[in-house]
Design a protein around this motif. Structure first.
Motif, mmCIF file in Angstrom:
data_model
loop_
_atom_site.group_PDB
_atom_site.id
_atom_site.type_symbol
_atom_site.label_atom_id
_atom_site.label_comp_id
_atom_site.label_asym_id
_atom_site.label_seq_id
_atom_site.Cartn_x
_atom_site.Cartn_y
_atom_site.Cartn_z
ATOM 1 N N LEU A 250 0.802 -1.233 -0.041
ATOM 2 C CA LEU A 250 -0.150 0.028 0.011
ATOM 3 C C LEU A 250 0.727 1.283 -0.112
ATOM 4 O O LEU A 250 0.457 2.405 -0.754
ATOM 5 C CB LEU A 250 -0.873 0.170 1.241
ATOM 6 N N ALA A 251 1.979 1.177 0.543
ATOM 7 C CA ALA A 251 2.898 2.365 0.946
ATOM 8 C C ALA A 251 3.469 2.865 -0.535
ATOM 9 O O ALA A 251 3.931 3.895 -0.847
ATOM 10 C CB ALA A 251 3.940 2.097 1.852
ATOM 11 N N ARG A 252 3.546 1.749 -1.204
ATOM 12 C CA ARG A 252 4.033 2.026 -2.841
ATOM 13 C C ARG A 252 3.068 2.715 -3.533
ATOM 14 O O ARG A 252 3.471 3.378 -4.416
ATOM 15 C CB ARG A 252 4.545 0.929 -3.396
ATOM 16 N N HIS A 253 1.888 2.811 -3.343
ATOM 17 C CA HIS A 253 0.795 3.264 -4.100
ATOM 18 C C HIS A 253 0.173 4.723 -3.398
ATOM 19 O O HIS A 253 -0.506 5.320 -4.145
ATOM 20 C CB HIS A 253 -0.456 2.335 -4.129
ATOM 21 N N PHE A 254 0.026 4.569 -2.083
ATOM 22 C CA PHE A 254 -0.484 5.803 -1.338
ATOM 23 C C PHE A 254 0.345 6.549 -0.199
ATOM 24 O O PHE A 254 1.316 5.830 0.293
ATOM 25 C CB PHE A 254 -2.135 5.201 -0.722
ATOM 26 N N ASP A 255 -0.133 7.690 -0.031
ATOM 27 C CA ASP A 255 0.654 8.492 1.045
ATOM 28 C C ASP A 255 0.098 8.209 2.367
ATOM 29 O O ASP A 255 1.004 8.310 3.504
ATOM 30 C CB ASP A 255 0.097 10.113 0.663
ATOM 31 N N ASN A 256 -1.140 8.071 2.657
ATOM 32 C CA ASN A 256 -1.404 7.602 4.129
ATOM 33 C C ASN A 256 -1.705 6.365 4.302
ATOM 34 O O ASN A 256 -3.201 5.876 3.761
ATOM 35 C CB ASN A 256 -2.381 8.516 4.672
ATOM 36 N N VAL A 257 -1.064 5.466 4.956
ATOM 37 C CA VAL A 257 -1.219 4.145 5.000
ATOM 38 C C VAL A 257 -1.255 3.634 6.668
ATOM 39 O O VAL A 257 -0.229 4.067 7.380
ATOM 40 C CB VAL A 257 -0.170 3.042 4.336
ATOM 41 N N LYS B 132 2.508 4.764 7.193
ATOM 42 C CA LYS B 132 3.281 5.939 6.156
ATOM 43 C C LYS B 132 2.246 6.990 6.353
ATOM 44 O O LYS B 132 1.006 6.741 6.289
ATOM 45 C CB LYS B 132 3.170 5.462 4.930
ATOM 46 N N GLY B 133 2.535 8.130 6.525
ATOM 47 C CA GLY B 133 2.039 9.647 6.828
ATOM 48 C C GLY B 133 1.029 9.604 7.967
ATOM 49 O O GLY B 133 1.346 9.035 8.846
#
Ligand code: NAD
Ligand code: PAF
Length: 290
Positions: free
Chosen positions: A104-111, A142-143
């Protein structure tokens, strides 16, 4: 507040139902018979809650405020690609296994990472059994976003807590699953048998030892053997999720559980033979070799 359940199977349907009951606007993203049932008959919940809900169910994700990801780990990459096409503030995985948050962290800012011990089973499409109330731990991977998810879950009556060490919690749960799930799946026994049958406990101890070593090299001191024994005893009559997958001829999450320990062990140059054997045996069963 619009909340999207990406992968409305057993767990997603349960969390979606709890959120609906609390008055949130919930969208269920589902596939196949489950999608058809949700669209035509709505969602039936039995067990610890008896209720019927008319629901909004779609085949492709839509814009929302928050997204809960409840697909199996092997579907995470696919789901992430679909979700890239829509807008939302943050995404929270409630899945088992290791690696979902990295994808998910490779695709989105807030995980947000999540670990839950709530229990749900699908009796048939559109009908979920609320089998067990548990605890849900959340943490920013992440975020940001953990507090937003905590707030909505708390409002829905879910036991939830934000933790600072979500990565450790995810690996800890994976330890328990790595010890219990493959043995129950290969031997087709309930969780309690792992502790009751000396031969099975011997294998369990060896898997636990390897997991403990990996955890220790990651800086986490965990008595995996004791933790797995406690859970196996407490859930002695359960058929593990991996056993249920095997019995239904479905793919398992073994690559994200024992497979994750094998990969980490390789990184550290340590032995994980028992985990590796379990991965291969479960893969063999999945392949349906006659
Ligand atoms: N069921 C439980 O009690 C429980 C408890 C804790 C953790 N978990 C974890 O939660 C995750 C989900 O488990 P589950 O038991 O709900 O599995 P499940 O198979 O019942 O649900 C997953 C659903 O996602 C759907 N799906 C997959 N990709 C999709 C896509 N791209 N679009 C729409 N739908 C999609 C599948 O068709 C399926 O219905 C797993 O990682 C599991 O280990 C489950
Ligand atoms: C803890 C556990 C092994 C209990 O059955 C559960 O996580 C499962 O079945 O995967």
């Amino acid at each position: 507040m619009k909340i999207q359940i990406m992968g409305a199977g057993a767990l997603g349907s349960l969390f979606g139902a709890l959120l609906l009951k609390a008055g949130f606007d919930v969208v269920f993203v589902a596939r196949g018979e489950q999608l058809k049932a949700l669209q035509s008959r709505g969602l039936e919940v039995s067990g610890l809650m008896e209720e019927h809900f008319d629901v909004t169910a779609v085949s492709e994700p839509v814009d929302a405020d928050l997204v809960f990801l409840t697909v199996k780990a092997y579907d995470t990459e696919n789901a992430a690609r679909q979700l890239e096409k829509v807008r939302f503030r943050a995404i929270c995985s409630l899945q088992n296994g290791v690696g979902n948050e990295d994808i998910l962290a490779r695709h989105f800012d807030n995980v947000v990472g999540g670990v839950t011990t709530y229990g749900a089973n699908l009796r048939e499409p559109g009908h979920v059994i609320y089998a067990g109330e548990g605890m849900t731990l959340l943490g920013n991977f992440k975020g940001s976003g953990a507090e937003d998810f905590e707030l909505v879950l708390r409002e829905a009556g879910v036991n939830v807590e934000v933790v600072e060490d979500i990565e450790r919690r995810i690996w800890e749960k994976a330890c328990i699953n790595a010890v219990i799930n493959p043995i129950t799946a290969v031997c087709r026994v309930r969780n309690g048998k792992i502790v009751e049958v000396p031969e099975l406990w011997d294998v369990a101890r060896r898997i636990a030892g390897e997991c403990r070593e990996v955890m220790s090299r990651m800086g986490y001191d965990v008595d995996v053997e004791r933790a797995a024994k406690d859970v196996a005893v407490r859930t002695s009559m359960n058929r593990s999720s991996m056993l249920q997958d095997i019995e239904k001829g479905r793919r398992t999450e073994i690559e994200f559980i024992n497979g994750a320990f094998v990969r980490k062990a390789r990184e550290f140059g340590i032995d994980a033979t028992y985990n590796e054997i379990m991965v291969k045996l479960v893969r063999g069963i999945e392949l349906g070799v006659d």
